[in-house]
Write a protein that holds these residues in place. Structure first.
Motif, short mmCIF file in Angstrom:
data_model
loop_
_atom_site.label_atom_id
_atom_site.label_comp_id
_atom_site.label_asym_id
_atom_site.label_seq_id
_atom_site.Cartn_x
_atom_site.Cartn_y
_atom_site.Cartn_z
N PRO A 21 0.80 -1.23 0.00
CA PRO A 21 0.00 0.00 0.00
C PRO A 21 0.82 1.28 0.00
O PRO A 21 0.31 2.34 -0.32
CB PRO A 21 -0.83 -0.12 1.29
N ASP A 22 2.12 1.18 0.37
CA ASP A 22 2.95 2.38 0.41
C ASP A 22 3.60 2.69 -0.93
O ASP A 22 4.31 3.70 -1.07
CB ASP A 22 4.04 2.24 1.48
N ASP A 23 3.38 1.81 -1.92
CA ASP A 23 4.00 2.02 -3.23
C ASP A 23 3.20 3.08 -4.01
O ASP A 23 2.04 3.38 -3.70
CB ASP A 23 4.05 0.71 -4.00
N SER A 24 3.82 3.63 -5.03
CA SER A 24 3.15 4.61 -5.88
C SER A 24 2.12 3.92 -6.76
O SER A 24 2.15 2.68 -6.95
CB SER A 24 4.16 5.34 -6.75
N ILE A 25 1.19 4.70 -7.31
CA ILE A 25 0.20 4.16 -8.24
C ILE A 25 0.53 4.62 -9.65
O ILE A 25 1.18 5.65 -9.85
CB ILE A 25 -1.22 4.59 -7.86
N LYS A 26 0.07 3.86 -10.65
CA LYS A 26 0.32 4.20 -12.05
C LYS A 26 -0.98 4.01 -12.83
O LYS A 26 -1.75 3.09 -12.56
CB LYS A 26 1.42 3.33 -12.65
N TYR A 27 -1.17 4.88 -13.81
CA TYR A 27 -2.33 4.73 -14.69
C TYR A 27 -2.05 5.39 -16.03
O TYR A 27 -1.23 6.30 -16.14
CB TYR A 27 -3.61 5.30 -14.05
#
Length: 824
Positions: free
Chosen positions: A561-567
């Motif tokens: 959950p602490d990782d970055s998100i990508k889209y």
């Protein structure tokens, strides 16, 4: 007349004496000697002398030789002698001007004086013709008399120097202008003196606080006032009004002026009939419908003049560039009416042979022709020429544009159109420096060229690094990809963004993007652009907030959950652009509108839309447009559409609108206006074993961030009074602009639920700002101040001095900002 007779007699006696010195006998010239030459070469002097060896000399030829030598303007005195059969010419050269000194001239600039002197061939290195100085002195005195300085004096002082050189000094004693002591109007009974004085620019007995009143006598101003008074009467039906005489007298010491106008008001007339005669080319019915003069109304000279100009311009649209429109009044004294007969002669239809451009040093002719709608070989249209001028003026690399038509010798139906342009810097070094209470010092830089190699194509390579953003972007736009004006462009970019340093909440993002756009012209003022941009976004939220978690949680990896998100997203856009501005940079008249709508395609990872409207109106307040009023309004709204995992999608928080700074609300730090981040902390309760359990939500606490996260709705507006820049001449109005402004606006979040948090305990450990209803659009901010913009060689510079008029608790305000770049 007597003076001319004396001069003629003197010349005859001089010639006669010289002829006598040549013993009045004819002889054949065996040789020619010219004595006294210093600066003038012997060969040049011989070319001025219409005599050569072998010619037969007589008194007529001697007089002819003297006149020719004087005409060369090199000689002050000439004497012709005979030594046997040798012709001897003794000359004294005019002194050469070594230096020109202007002293005491305050009302006339040095440049204007030098231009006048150049016209009389008074310049450095040229021979001095003393006879011209007297006319220059008298001409300058006449100028001072015309502006009421009757004690003015101008003296030309000549100081001899070695080698037949002189210093020329023009000494001015301007004195004070005579003050108007009184203006008398004699013969008026319909309008009183006070009413007529209000129409006049010249004043007397002005109150001390009315420092703008013109109380100095000026001949040109009085002439203008007489025309104004005449127009005032004739615009109200007094067709035969006349100023019969004007007396201007002065006090013995020439310090005061008395002006008397003797007028004949005449009778008031009404228009009984308006008739159109002449060659109307089938447009008679239309012209009768639109003529502004209406029978039965009072005669109005202004309407008559406007009607003549209207008819002339109307026929000018169809190629009749030089029509003659004459109004013939037929006065009926019995019923005090006048019949107006408008005689129209359209003349020949005029065709354009060639369109020429001058002044475009860096821009190719074919680039300018792309904006010109007047075609060669077509008939001349004044409406098309004006629209062509406006289109050229709207180019950002044009400072000024003008045109004139030149009739061709021997061709009564053909003209050449000459466009005269003045270019301005089309490239800009985009940089900025600012200081805020919280963001401290910030720097940025970039490069853009709007007229690459004179082709009109826009190329930008922006390598920017600031305290909150690092970006690289290459963009290209060809505004005339096709001959029909279809534009084509594209961009490739990369950016890293630090929200906290930019004045937003704490988050970081990386984005790669590539896009293309195409534009279609509708007419000369309107065009539509279509675009498609692919973006890959990586987003990291170091601190979670209630408004951002809903979006962020859609992409969070539950295992990390602490990782970055990508889209990924594909953003399609359409924009309508309209502009009637008179210039591309620093406009003073016209308006511009831009309305855009963008939406991500359904196959994107995020689904949202944004719409924006931006409009500006410029209203000139003076004839020279140095004073102008600007009103502007910008609206924006965005939101998500569709659902993801059963949850309604919302606008990504990194797409929120922001406000504050030179581009929106001056007086506030960049992007600091708008909703703050809200953090919700559940209230802990301990069980009997010491374990933490959470109690009722009413015991939760709320923490407000000191940073803004922007909002999905925006309204920004303002007004500006554009004024002449102090100590800057009108010639530089296209390079320097000063304005007084008021900015108003707000950014809010339509999705914020204030009722959820308003009754909770506010944690003010880190921030003392209160919790406000961030969905309330009425929480506006306002500021006012002074802005100075300079189109420098490095690019536009903007200096703003601002004061917050309406602010909210915790707003980050700033008094001064300075930016370099394309910010307007």
């Amino acid at each position: 007349m007597k003076f001319k007779q004396l001069v003629a007699a003197g010349l005859m006696l001089s010639v006669a004496g010289m002829a006598k010195s040549a013993q009045e006998s004819e002889f054949v010239v065996s040789d020619i000697k010219i004595e006294g030459l210093q600066r003038v070469a012997l060969g040049a002097a011989l070319t001025y002398l219409p005599v050569k060896v072998g010619d037969e000399m007589n008194s007529f030829r001697i007089a002819q030789a003297i006149r020719s030598l004087y005409a060369s303007t090199h000689f002050e005195s000439i004497e012709v002698l005979r030594d046997g059969d040798i012709l001897v010419v003794k000359v004294k050269e005019r002194p050469t001007i070594s230096n020109i000194i202007l002293e005491g001239n305050d009302d006339i600039k040095d440049e204007q004086l030098q231009e006048s002197l150049d016209g009389s061939n008074i310049r450095l290195g040229e021979p001095l013709d003393k006879t011209v100085l007297t006319s220059i002195e008298n001409g300058l005195k006449d100028f001072y008399y015309s502006i009421g300085k009757y004690n003015a004096d101008v003296s030309a002082i000549i100081t001899p120097l070695p080698r037949n050189r002189v210093d020329l000094k023009l000494l001015f004693e301007e004195g004070d202008a005579a003050k108007i002591e009184q203006i008398n109007i004699v013969g008026n009974s319909i309008f009183d003196d006070a009413t007529l004085f209000e129409q006049m620019e010249l004043k007397f007995d002005a109150p001390w606080w009315d420092f703008l009143s013109e109380t100095r006598y000026q001949k040109q101003t009085l002439t203008g006032d007489m025309e104004t008074v005449t127009s005032y009467y004739k615009d109200r039906g007094y067709l035969k009004f006349d100023i019969e005489s004007t007396q201007v007298s002065m006090t013995p010491e020439k310090a005061g002026i008395y002006v008397t106008l003797n007028i004949d008001e005449g009778e008031q007339y009404k228009v009984s009939e308006v008739e159109l005669v002449g060659e109307l080319l089938g447009h008679e019915d239309y012209l009768k419908l639109v003529l502004p003069i209406t029978p039965g109304e009072l005669y109005n000279q202004a309407e008559v003049t406007y009607t003549e100009e209207f008819i002339s311009k109307y026929f000018g649209r169809f190629g009749y560039a030089y029509p003659s429109v004459t109004t013939i009044p037929d006065i009926n004294e019995e019923d005090k009416t006048v019949k107006l007969t408008l005689s129209v002669d359209p003349g020949k239809r005029i065709y354009v042979r060639r369109i020429n451009f001058e002044g475009n040093i860096g821009t190719a002719d074919e680039v300018l022709r792309q904006s010109v709608t007047q075609m060669e070989g077509a008939w001349l249209s004044n409406a098309t020429l004006e629209s062509s001028k406006n289109a050229l003026s709207r180019l950002t690399y044009m400072e000024s544009v003008d045109f004139d038509t030149v009739r061709l010798p021997g061709e009564d139906d053909k003209v050449d159109v000459n466009f005269s342009v003045k270019e301005q810097a089309s490239g800009s070094f985009n940089a900025g420096i600012g200081y805020g209470d919280r963001t401290k010092l910030s720097l940025q830089a970039g490069i853009q060229q709007d007229n690459f190699l004179g082709t009109g194509k826009r190329i930008a390579l922006n390598l920017s690094t600031t305290s909150y953003q690092k970006s690289a972007q290459v963009s290209y736009t060809d505004p005339y990809f096709t001959i029909d004006g279809i534009s084509l462009g594209g961009t490739i970019g990369y950016s890293e963004f630090d929200g906290e340093s930019a004045g937003f909440i704490q988050y970081n993002s990386k984005q790669y993007s590539v896009g293309a756009n195409v534009g279609y012209p509708i007419d000369e003022f309107n065009r539509i652009n279509f675009g498609l941009t692919y973006s890959n976004v990586e987003l990291f939220q170091s601190t979670s907030y209630e408004q951002t978690t809903r979006f962020y949680n859609q992409f969070v990896d539950e295992s990390n959950p602490d990782d970055s998100i990508k889209y990924d997203s594909f953003l399609a856009s359409v924009a309508w652009i309209r502009s009637t501005l008179n210039r591309g940079v620093f406009p003073t008249a016209g308006s511009s509108q831009r309305a855009s709508f963008s939406i991500t395609t359904p196959n994107s990872d995020v689904n949202y839309f944004k719409t924006e409207v931006d409009t500006k109106f410029y209203f000139p307040l003076s004839r020279n447009q140095r004073w102008s009023f600007l009103a502007r309004l910008k609206l924006g709204y965005g939101n998500g559409y569709g659902t993801a995992n059963g949850v309604d999608q919302i606008l990504p928080f990194n797409q929120n609108f922001g406000a504050g700074g030179n581009d929106s609300l001056r007086g506030f730090e960049n992007n600091t206006v708008g909703p703050r981040g809200v953090q919700l902390t559940p209230s802990p309760i301990f069980d009997i074993d010491g374990n933490v359990i959470y109690g009722s939500p009413v015991n939760d606490t709320v923490t407000i961030s000191s940073r803004s996260l922007g909002g999905n709705a925006m309204i920004l507006g303002g007004v500006e009074l554009i004024v002449p820049t102090p100590f800057v001449e009108a010639d530089f109005d296209n390079s320097v602009r000063t304005s007084l402004f008021v900015d108003v606006g707000n950014v809010w979040d339509t999705e914020f639920r204030y009722d959820r948090y308003k009754d909770l305990t506010l944690n003010q450990q880190f921030n003392n700002d209160p919790l406000e209803d961030y969905s309330d659009y009425k929480l506006y901010r306002a500021s006012g101040g002074l802005s100075v913009q300079w189109l420098s060689p490095m690019g536009p510079m903007v200096f703003s001095f601002s004061k917050a008029i309406e602010s909210r608790e915790g707003d980050d305000t700033k008094f001064f900002s300075f930016n370099i770049g394309q910010t307007f």
